[in-house]
Every structure is written in C-alpha cells, then in structure tokens.
Design a protein around this motif. Structure first.
Motif, mmCIF file in Angstrom:
data_model
loop_
_atom_site.group_PDB
_atom_site.id
_atom_site.type_symbol
_atom_site.label_atom_id
_atom_site.label_comp_id
_atom_site.label_asym_id
_atom_site.label_seq_id
_atom_site.Cartn_x
_atom_site.Cartn_y
_atom_site.Cartn_z
ATOM 1 N N ILE A 98 0.828 -1.205 0.000
ATOM 2 C CA ILE A 98 0.000 0.000 0.000
ATOM 3 C C ILE A 98 0.864 1.257 0.000
ATOM 4 N N ALA A 99 1.946 1.254 0.782
ATOM 5 C CA ALA A 99 2.803 2.434 0.864
ATOM 6 C C ALA A 99 3.404 2.774 -0.485
ATOM 7 N N THR A 100 3.819 1.757 -1.233
ATOM 8 C CA THR A 100 4.395 1.991 -2.553
ATOM 9 C C THR A 100 3.345 2.554 -3.500
ATOM 10 N N ILE A 101 2.144 1.998 -3.456
ATOM 11 C CA ILE A 101 1.054 2.479 -4.305
ATOM 12 C C ILE A 101 0.749 3.938 -3.998
ATOM 13 N N VAL A 102 0.697 4.290 -2.708
ATOM 14 C CA VAL A 102 0.387 5.670 -2.307
ATOM 15 C C VAL A 102 1.452 6.636 -2.808
ATOM 16 N N VAL A 103 2.722 6.266 -2.657
ATOM 17 C CA VAL A 103 3.813 7.141 -3.095
ATOM 18 C C VAL A 103 3.790 7.319 -4.614
ATOM 19 N N SER A 112 8.847 19.796 -4.725
ATOM 20 C CA SER A 112 9.559 19.565 -5.985
ATOM 21 C C SER A 112 9.813 18.085 -6.238
ATOM 22 N N GLY A 113 9.838 17.305 -5.160
ATOM 23 C CA GLY A 113 10.085 15.874 -5.284
ATOM 24 C C GLY A 113 8.916 15.093 -5.847
ATOM 25 N N PHE A 114 7.789 15.750 -6.050
ATOM 26 C CA PHE A 114 6.621 15.078 -6.631
ATOM 27 C C PHE A 114 6.293 15.602 -8.029
ATOM 28 N N ALA A 159 0.798 9.488 -5.608
ATOM 29 C CA ALA A 159 1.032 10.902 -5.295
ATOM 30 C C ALA A 159 1.935 11.542 -6.344
ATOM 31 N N ASN A 160 2.976 10.836 -6.745
ATOM 32 C CA ASN A 160 3.875 11.351 -7.779
ATOM 33 C C ASN A 160 3.149 11.538 -9.104
ATOM 34 N N HIS A 199 10.482 10.980 -17.532
ATOM 35 C CA HIS A 199 11.133 11.260 -16.251
ATOM 36 C C HIS A 199 10.351 10.618 -15.104
ATOM 37 N N LEU A 200 9.046 10.791 -15.124
ATOM 38 C CA LEU A 200 8.167 10.207 -14.099
ATOM 39 C C LEU A 200 8.239 8.686 -14.142
ATOM 40 N N PHE A 201 8.142 8.113 -15.335
ATOM 41 C CA PHE A 201 8.141 6.652 -15.473
ATOM 42 C C PHE A 201 9.442 6.044 -14.954
#
Length: 216
Positions: A6-11, A50-52, A14-15, A59-61
C-alpha cells in the motif's frame, strides 16, 4: 498493482497525480518546483513539493519504475512506515545537499523524485549488497554494491562537470539520506556487514573531501 504494498502504491500515486497537475498547469509547476532563489526567500516547502513534480512522462516513469523494484526490498526488511520515513528523509536530504552546493546560484531549479528514489535504492543496496542487478550496456549482472558505489562516483563526476540536465546533487543527497536512515533503523549492520557499510560510505566521504578541497 495487486502485489504492491500500500505504501508503494500511495507514493507512486502521489507522484503521478502531482506530476500530471504540473504537466497541465505551468503556474503550479513553477510555484512548487525546487528553486534556490525562492527557497532562500522563504518558500522552504519547495524542498518537499519539488520531489513530486517531473519534467515529462519519461522522467516520471523512470523514477517510479526504479521505485517499484526497490521499495519491496526496504519494506521486507523494515516496514511500510519505515519505508515512508526513508523516502521522505532521502527526498529532503537531496534538497538540502542541492541547497548547499548551489546556494550561490539563485536561478538553479530542479524537479523530480530522483533524490527520494535514490535513497530507497541505496538503502536496498545496503540491506542486500550482494543482490545481482543488471544495467544497460553491461551484458552480465553485477553485485548491487558495485553498481551503488559506481553510481555515486558517476554522480560526483556529474556534479563536477555539470553533466547533462540532471540533478546529480539531489541524487547524491538522497543516497546519503537513505544510507544514514537505514543505519539508524538497523545499527547492527555496522557489526554484521562492516565491510559493506564502509565501502558504501567511501563515495560519501570522497564527496565532502573534494568539496572541502574546493574541487567541486
């Protein structure tokens, strides 16, 4: 997605959401990107926001693809909560190092989760230094610690030569954040894997020696 924590999915979500907003809203992008001048003027939140943000889909991928592979290692050794802590400390460490090295460049700007992702990557390498990793243009897998050390040495070279449109400083700062936080969460590594702890610290020590000598 069903196999992701879940934590990975949330991060990752968010990005994606913040980046998509930035792609379509230039004011939003400019307001929350990393910028030395704006940060020194008091907009400290840019060191986090800026980190999101990302420059484009590629770049995102790339950042989320890397996170997808290495987040499970950190979560398996610690927990989802500690993974989140390492992620955000690495993000902020990347921003802090960028502020330190670029403090006299008011027009320096940057975006991306690379600092946070590099912190997770370096944490995973510290936890499992001998896992085999492949890389483009190298036909055989190599131990993770060799790639980790090599990557930070490359980052030092990138910082010195201003190589490409890449935030090498944030990457390096993120690695420092991931390294230190992992040792704080698992200090036993200092005894059980002393050699690897030492080897992975060498590029970090080298960076500050070069900075002290005025070589960066």
């Amino acid at each position: 997605m069903n196999n992701m924590d879940i934590a990975t999915i949330v991060v990752i979500a968010a990005n994606i959401l913040v980046s998509l907003k930035g792609f379509n809203d230039s004011y939003f992008f400019d307001r929350y990107k990393f910028g030395i001048g704006a940060i020194k003027a008091g907009q400290k939140e840019r060191m986090l926001t800026s980190g999101f943000l990302h420059v484009d889909i590629a770049h995102l991928f790339f950042n989320m693809f890397t996170l997808y592979f290495f987040a499970p290692v950190v979560i398996r050794w610690f927990s989802e909560g500690k993974f989140i802590v390492i992620y955000f400390i690495s993000l902020l460490a990347g921003s802090l190092l960028a502020v330190f090295f670029h403090k006299n460049e008011p027009y320096y700007t940057a975006v991306g989760a690379s600092g946070a992702v590099t912190g997770i990557l370096y944490s995973a390498i510290l936890l499992q230094p001998n896992m085999q990793l492949g890389i483009m243009f190298i036909p055989i897998p190599l131990p993770a610690y060799i790639l980790g050390i090599g990557y930070l040495l490359y980052s030092i070279y990138g910082m010195k030569s201003r190589l490409g449109n890449i935030g090498h400083t944030a990457h390096f700062g993120g690695a420092i954040g991931g390294y230190i936080t992992t040792l704080l969460f698992m200090p036993s590594l200092l005894q059980t894997d002393t050699l690897m702890v030492f080897l992975l610290a060498l590029p970090i020590v080298l960076l500050f020696i070069l900075e002290k000598m005025g070589k960066l």
